[in-house]
Scaffold this motif. Sequence first.
Motif: not given
Length: 169
Positions: A40-65
């Motif tokens: 990822l680009p170094s200026n990627t925020t944590l919310s963007t990472l959280r969104h990418l992981v939520s797409l990968r897991l098929s879970l809503p972003a607030p349901s994991f840490r």
Amino acid sequence: MRSRSSSNASSASSSSEPATIENSQIFVKLLNGETISLTLPSNTTLSTLRHLVSLRLSLPAPSFRLQHVGHHLTSPSSPLASLPPNATIDVTLPIRGGAPKKIRCTFKDCKDQAQRIVGDCSFCQGQFCGKHRMLEDHKCSGLEDCKKESHERNADKLNSERTMVVKGI
């Protein structure tokens, strides 16, 4: 003179080029133990990472840490550049559970534990302790309805048991 003009040309061309953003690689350990690598680009925020992981897991972003070295990553606007290179981020689920909460009496200032089954009022849907489980004790809003139902039930029973006098015998 030619050297000056060529150096000026090269400096002008380098300033017109877009600044290259440095990419960093991080590893994300998923819930099933699988580890994926993300560049990822170094200026990627944590919310963007959280969104990418939520797409990968098929879970809503607030349901994991997201955790790094046992610490929760909570600030959504913080860039990933604050993490060391090749960092491993763990995806975890929030801890839920503990002992079930005790059901308390729903009467005004009573803090006693409600009695199961016998403390449930079917007229006001409240749950009451041993002191307040009777309709009159917790001043039930359905008390009049209860009395009316009871009166009608008793009247029907008495009418069905009424004896008939046969005349003319």
